[in-house]
Motif scaffolding. Structure first.
Motif, PDB file in Angstrom:
ATOM      1  N   VAL A 148      -2.001   3.612  -4.254  1.00 30.55           N
ATOM      2  CA  VAL A 148      -1.734   2.282  -3.421  1.00 30.55           C
ATOM      3  C   VAL A 148      -1.219   1.159  -4.339  1.00 30.55           C
ATOM      4  CG1 VAL A 148      -2.989   0.161  -2.545  1.00 30.55           C
ATOM      5  CG2 VAL A 148      -3.573   2.675  -1.966  1.00 30.55           C
ATOM      6  N   ASP A 172      10.425  -4.430  -4.767  1.00 29.28           N
ATOM      7  CA  ASP A 172       9.819  -4.976  -3.601  1.00 29.28           C
ATOM      8  C   ASP A 172      10.799  -5.552  -2.643  1.00 29.28           C
ATOM      9  OD1 ASP A 172       7.651  -5.508  -2.210  1.00 29.28           O
ATOM     10  OD2 ASP A 172       6.899  -7.012  -3.234  1.00 29.28           O
ATOM     11  N   LYS A 184       1.922 -15.729   0.828  1.00 25.34           N
ATOM     12  CA  LYS A 184       1.249 -14.685   0.732  1.00 25.34           C
ATOM     13  C   LYS A 184       1.641 -13.574   0.266  1.00 25.34           C
ATOM     14  CE  LYS A 184      -1.764 -15.589   4.809  1.00 25.34           C
ATOM     15  NZ  LYS A 184      -2.381 -15.210   6.179  1.00 25.34           N
ATOM     16  N   MET A 185       2.756 -13.138   0.529  1.00 28.34           N
ATOM     17  CA  MET A 185       3.606 -12.049  -0.292  1.00 28.34           C
ATOM     18  C   MET A 185       3.860 -12.392  -1.589  1.00 28.34           C
ATOM     19  SD  MET A 185       6.550 -10.567   2.654  1.00 28.34           S
ATOM     20  CE  MET A 185       7.324 -12.100   2.832  1.00 28.34           C
ATOM     21  N   LYS A 233      -0.595 -10.732  -1.574  1.00 33.28           N
ATOM     22  CA  LYS A 233      -1.356 -10.449  -0.338  1.00 33.28           C
ATOM     23  C   LYS A 233      -0.656  -9.247   0.418  1.00 33.28           C
ATOM     24  CE  LYS A 233      -4.100 -14.605  -0.991  1.00 33.28           C
ATOM     25  NZ  LYS A 233      -4.413 -15.774  -0.113  1.00 33.28           N
ATOM     26  N   LYS A 234      -1.447  -8.535   1.253  1.00 31.55           N
ATOM     27  CA  LYS A 234      -0.964  -7.703   2.141  1.00 31.55           C
ATOM     28  C   LYS A 234      -0.397  -8.306   3.367  1.00 31.55           C
ATOM     29  CE  LYS A 234      -0.940  -3.402   0.186  1.00 31.55           C
ATOM     30  NZ  LYS A 234       0.192  -2.648   0.472  1.00 31.55           N
ATOM     31  N   GLU A 277       2.259  -7.630   7.076  1.00 30.11           N
ATOM     32  CA  GLU A 277       3.225  -6.457   7.566  1.00 30.11           C
ATOM     33  C   GLU A 277       4.333  -6.142   7.022  1.00 30.11           C
ATOM     34  OE1 GLU A 277       4.825  -5.455  12.067  1.00 30.11           O
ATOM     35  OE2 GLU A 277       3.634  -7.365  11.993  1.00 30.11           O
ATOM     36  N   ARG A 278       4.716  -4.944   6.930  1.00 30.70           N
ATOM     37  CA  ARG A 278       5.852  -4.575   5.797  1.00 30.70           C
ATOM     38  C   ARG A 278       7.182  -4.706   6.522  1.00 30.70           C
ATOM     39  NH1 ARG A 278       4.944  -4.822   0.854  1.00 30.70           N
ATOM     40  NH2 ARG A 278       6.517  -3.614   0.479  1.00 30.70           N
ATOM     41  N   ASP A 293      11.539  -1.387   4.314  1.00 30.49           N
ATOM     42  CA  ASP A 293      10.029  -1.376   3.682  1.00 30.49           C
ATOM     43  C   ASP A 293      10.217  -0.492   2.540  1.00 30.49           C
ATOM     44  OD1 ASP A 293       7.569  -0.979   3.156  1.00 30.49           O
ATOM     45  OD2 ASP A 293       6.863   0.123   4.908  1.00 30.49           O
ATOM     46  N   GLU A 327       8.123   0.490   0.504  1.00 29.38           N
ATOM     47  CA  GLU A 327       7.211   1.481   0.376  1.00 29.38           C
ATOM     48  C   GLU A 327       7.616   2.778   0.779  1.00 29.38           C
ATOM     49  OE1 GLU A 327       3.194   0.085   1.657  1.00 29.38           O
ATOM     50  OE2 GLU A 327       3.175  -1.240   0.111  1.00 29.38           O
TER      51      GLU A 327
END
Length: 234
Positions: free
Chosen positions: A32, A186, A201-202, A206-207, A209-210, A215, A217
Protein backbone atom coordinates in the motif's frame (compact mmCIF):
# COMPACT_ATOMS: atom_id res chain seq x y z
CA UNK A 1 4.04 -34.75 30.98
CA UNK A 2 2.36 -35.59 27.69
CA UNK A 3 -0.25 -32.92 28.43
CA UNK A 4 2.48 -30.29 28.96
CA UNK A 5 4.20 -31.26 25.68
CA UNK A 6 0.93 -30.92 23.79
CA UNK A 7 0.36 -27.50 25.38
CA UNK A 8 3.84 -26.42 24.31
CA UNK A 9 3.17 -27.55 20.73
CA UNK A 10 -0.14 -25.71 20.77
CA UNK A 11 1.56 -22.52 22.00
CA UNK A 12 4.28 -22.83 19.36
CA UNK A 13 1.59 -23.28 16.70
CA UNK A 14 -0.17 -20.11 17.83
CA UNK A 15 3.11 -18.18 17.79
CA UNK A 16 3.84 -19.41 14.27
CA UNK A 17 0.41 -18.27 13.10
CA UNK A 18 0.90 -14.88 14.74
CA UNK A 19 4.29 -14.49 13.08
CA UNK A 20 2.81 -15.43 9.69
CA UNK A 21 -0.03 -12.96 10.17
CA UNK A 22 2.45 -10.23 11.08
CA UNK A 23 4.51 -10.95 7.95
CA UNK A 24 1.43 -10.87 5.74
CA UNK A 25 0.29 -7.63 7.37
CA UNK A 26 3.66 -5.96 6.85
CA UNK A 27 3.72 -7.20 3.27
CA UNK A 28 0.28 -5.69 2.66
CA UNK A 29 1.31 -2.40 4.28
CA UNK A 30 4.46 -2.27 2.15
CA UNK A 31 2.37 -2.82 -0.97
CA UNK A 32 0.00 0.00 0.00
CA UNK A 33 2.79 2.41 0.93
CA UNK A 34 4.96 1.70 -2.10
CA UNK A 35 4.84 4.60 -4.57
CA UNK A 36 6.59 5.35 -7.82
CA UNK A 37 8.48 8.52 -8.65
CA UNK A 38 9.73 9.48 -12.10
CA UNK A 39 13.23 10.93 -12.08
CA UNK A 40 14.35 12.97 -15.10
CA UNK A 41 18.08 13.31 -14.34
CA UNK A 42 19.27 15.46 -17.24
CA UNK A 43 18.11 17.88 -19.91
CA UNK A 44 17.33 15.92 -23.09
CA UNK A 45 15.12 15.97 -26.17
CA UNK A 46 14.39 12.25 -25.96
CA UNK A 47 13.28 11.45 -22.40
CA UNK A 48 9.56 11.45 -21.62
CA UNK A 49 6.80 9.31 -20.14
CA UNK A 50 3.56 8.68 -21.99
CA UNK A 51 0.46 8.20 -19.84
CA UNK A 52 -2.56 6.19 -20.97
CA UNK A 53 -5.82 7.77 -19.70
CA UNK A 54 -8.58 5.75 -18.07
CA UNK A 55 -11.14 7.62 -20.20
CA UNK A 56 -11.01 10.02 -23.17
CA UNK A 57 -9.94 13.57 -22.36
CA UNK A 58 -13.14 15.17 -23.59
CA UNK A 59 -13.27 17.66 -20.73
CA UNK A 60 -15.31 20.71 -19.78
CA UNK A 61 -13.72 20.77 -16.32
CA UNK A 62 -10.72 19.24 -14.63
CA UNK A 63 -8.53 18.99 -11.56
CA UNK A 64 -4.94 17.99 -12.31
CA UNK A 65 -2.58 17.27 -9.40
CA UNK A 66 1.06 16.20 -9.14
CA UNK A 67 4.08 16.28 -6.84
CA UNK A 68 7.08 18.06 -8.35
CA UNK A 69 10.68 18.84 -7.39
CA UNK A 70 13.28 20.55 -9.57
CA UNK A 71 16.52 22.47 -9.22
CA UNK A 72 15.89 24.49 -12.40
CA UNK A 73 15.15 27.77 -10.67
CA UNK A 74 14.54 30.71 -13.00
CA UNK A 75 16.88 29.31 -15.66
CA UNK A 76 14.27 28.54 -18.29
CA UNK A 77 10.66 27.48 -18.77
CA UNK A 78 9.76 23.90 -17.80
CA UNK A 79 6.96 21.71 -19.16
CA UNK A 80 5.10 19.86 -16.39
CA UNK A 81 2.27 18.19 -18.35
CA UNK A 82 1.49 18.09 -22.08
CA UNK A 83 -1.68 16.85 -23.77
CA UNK A 84 -1.63 17.22 -27.54
CA UNK A 85 -3.87 16.13 -30.41
CA UNK A 86 -2.86 16.15 -34.08
CA UNK A 87 -4.40 19.61 -34.43
CA UNK A 88 -3.44 21.49 -31.26
CA UNK A 89 -1.93 21.61 -27.78
CA UNK A 90 -5.14 20.90 -25.87
CA UNK A 91 -3.68 21.27 -22.35
CA UNK A 92 -0.13 22.22 -21.44
CA UNK A 93 1.05 23.02 -17.90
CA UNK A 94 4.23 25.08 -17.43
CA UNK A 95 6.61 26.64 -14.99
CA UNK A 96 7.33 29.89 -16.79
CA UNK A 97 10.76 31.51 -17.14
CA UNK A 98 9.81 34.09 -14.49
CA UNK A 99 8.70 31.36 -12.05
CA UNK A 100 4.95 31.69 -12.52
CA UNK A 101 2.79 28.58 -12.96
CA UNK A 102 0.47 28.41 -15.95
CA UNK A 103 -1.67 26.26 -18.18
CA UNK A 104 -2.76 26.70 -21.77
CA UNK A 105 -5.90 25.44 -23.50
CA UNK A 106 -5.49 25.55 -27.31
CA UNK A 107 -3.88 28.97 -27.43
CA UNK A 108 -3.26 31.71 -24.89
CA UNK A 109 -2.80 30.67 -21.27
CA UNK A 110 -3.65 31.69 -17.72
CA UNK A 111 -0.71 32.51 -15.42
CA UNK A 112 -0.41 32.62 -11.64
CA UNK A 113 2.10 34.30 -9.34
CA UNK A 114 2.94 31.56 -6.83
CA UNK A 115 5.87 30.48 -4.64
CA UNK A 116 8.57 29.17 -6.97
CA UNK A 117 9.20 25.48 -7.43
CA UNK A 118 12.41 24.16 -5.92
CA UNK A 119 14.30 21.00 -4.91
CA UNK A 120 11.88 20.31 -2.05
CA UNK A 121 8.77 18.44 -3.21
CA UNK A 122 5.77 20.67 -3.96
CA UNK A 123 2.19 19.45 -4.34
CA UNK A 124 0.45 21.21 -7.23
CA UNK A 125 -3.19 21.15 -8.33
CA UNK A 126 -4.66 23.03 -11.29
CA UNK A 127 -8.42 23.49 -11.64
CA UNK A 128 -10.64 24.81 -14.42
CA UNK A 129 -14.39 24.86 -15.06
CA UNK A 130 -15.75 25.69 -18.52
CA UNK A 131 -19.26 26.53 -17.34
CA UNK A 132 -18.05 29.41 -15.16
CA UNK A 133 -14.63 30.03 -16.71
CA UNK A 134 -12.96 29.86 -13.30
CA UNK A 135 -9.34 28.73 -13.02
CA UNK A 136 -7.02 28.37 -10.02
CA UNK A 137 -3.84 26.71 -8.83
CA UNK A 138 -3.12 25.14 -5.44
CA UNK A 139 0.41 25.00 -4.00
CA UNK A 140 0.80 22.62 -1.04
CA UNK A 141 -2.92 22.83 -0.34
CA UNK A 142 -3.12 26.64 -0.52
CA UNK A 143 -5.35 28.13 -3.23
CA UNK A 144 -4.43 31.05 -5.46
CA UNK A 145 -6.85 33.79 -6.40
CA UNK A 146 -9.46 32.77 -8.97
CA UNK A 147 -8.99 33.88 -12.57
CA UNK A 148 -11.46 33.85 -15.46
CA UNK A 149 -10.29 31.80 -18.42
CA UNK A 150 -11.90 30.36 -21.55
CA UNK A 151 -15.52 30.09 -20.47
CA UNK A 152 -17.38 27.67 -22.74
CA UNK A 153 -14.24 25.97 -24.04
CA UNK A 154 -13.98 22.17 -24.31
CA UNK A 155 -10.81 20.07 -24.24
CA UNK A 156 -10.98 17.56 -27.10
CA UNK A 157 -10.24 13.85 -26.93
CA UNK A 158 -8.03 11.79 -29.23
CA UNK A 159 -4.55 12.93 -28.27
CA UNK A 160 -1.58 11.78 -26.20
CA UNK A 161 -0.25 12.84 -22.80
CA UNK A 162 3.44 13.18 -22.02
CA UNK A 163 5.40 14.04 -18.89
CA UNK A 164 8.84 15.56 -19.42
CA UNK A 165 8.59 16.99 -22.95
CA UNK A 166 6.58 19.40 -25.09
CA UNK A 167 6.47 18.74 -28.83
CA UNK A 168 6.31 21.31 -31.62
CA UNK A 169 4.48 18.80 -33.80
CA UNK A 170 2.33 15.81 -32.81
CA UNK A 171 4.56 13.83 -30.46
CA UNK A 172 7.76 14.84 -32.17
CA UNK A 173 10.40 17.57 -32.50
CA UNK A 174 11.02 17.88 -28.74
CA UNK A 175 13.06 20.84 -27.46
CA UNK A 176 15.64 19.95 -24.78
CA UNK A 177 15.54 23.51 -23.45
CA UNK A 178 11.89 23.02 -22.46
CA UNK A 179 12.29 19.51 -21.03
CA UNK A 180 11.63 18.71 -17.40
CA UNK A 181 14.55 17.94 -15.08
CA UNK A 182 13.76 16.69 -11.58
CA UNK A 183 11.12 14.43 -10.04
CA UNK A 184 7.42 14.00 -10.80
CA UNK A 185 5.03 11.71 -8.93
CA UNK A 186 1.42 11.24 -7.83
CA UNK A 187 -0.11 12.54 -11.08
CA UNK A 188 -3.89 12.31 -10.86
CA UNK A 189 -6.62 13.92 -12.92
CA UNK A 190 -10.39 14.21 -12.50
CA UNK A 191 -13.04 15.43 -14.95
CA UNK A 192 -14.50 17.72 -12.28
CA UNK A 193 -13.26 20.52 -10.04
CA UNK A 194 -12.53 19.04 -6.63
CA UNK A 195 -13.38 20.95 -3.47
CA UNK A 196 -10.73 22.97 -1.68
CA UNK A 197 -10.97 20.66 1.33
CA UNK A 198 -10.40 17.55 -0.81
CA UNK A 199 -7.27 19.07 -2.33
CA UNK A 200 -5.97 19.93 1.14
CA UNK A 201 -6.60 16.34 2.26
CA UNK A 202 -4.55 15.03 -0.66
CA UNK A 203 -1.68 17.36 0.22
CA UNK A 204 -1.65 15.93 3.74
CA UNK A 205 -1.63 12.39 2.34
CA UNK A 206 -5.17 11.44 3.30
CA UNK A 207 -7.05 8.96 1.13
CA UNK A 208 -9.60 10.38 -1.30
CA UNK A 209 -11.26 9.01 -4.41
CA UNK A 210 -8.57 8.51 -7.03
CA UNK A 211 -8.53 10.31 -10.36
CA UNK A 212 -11.01 9.01 -12.95
CA UNK A 213 -8.97 10.33 -15.93
CA UNK A 214 -5.52 9.49 -14.56
CA UNK A 215 -4.99 7.41 -11.42
CA UNK A 216 -1.31 7.26 -10.47
CA UNK A 217 -1.80 3.90 -8.76
CA UNK A 218 -3.12 2.19 -11.89
CA UNK A 219 -2.44 4.36 -14.96
CA UNK A 220 -0.22 2.67 -17.55
CA UNK A 221 3.10 4.45 -18.10
CA UNK A 222 5.37 4.08 -21.13
CA UNK A 223 8.95 5.11 -20.32
CA UNK A 224 11.07 6.61 -23.11
CA UNK A 225 14.71 7.64 -22.94
CA UNK A 226 16.63 8.34 -19.75
CA UNK A 227 13.86 8.32 -17.14
CA UNK A 228 14.32 6.37 -13.91
CA UNK A 229 11.36 4.92 -12.00
CA UNK A 230 12.08 4.94 -8.27
CA UNK A 231 9.87 2.99 -5.89
CA UNK A 232 9.60 4.51 -2.44
CA UNK A 233 7.51 4.20 0.70
CA UNK A 234 5.12 7.08 1.24
Amino acid sequence: MIHEINNNKSSEGCLDKMKLSAVLFLSAVSTVLAGKTLVFPTQTSTSYVEMTPLKPLNLSAFTLCMRVATELSGEREIILFAYQTENSDELNVWRELDGRLSFYLSGDGVLFNTPELGPMETYLCFTWDSSSGTAAVFVDGRKSLTKMYKKGHVILAGGKVALGQDSDRYFGNFDAKQSFVGEISDVNMWDTVLSDSTIRKMFYGKKVERGNVFDWESTELEINGDVVVVNRKL
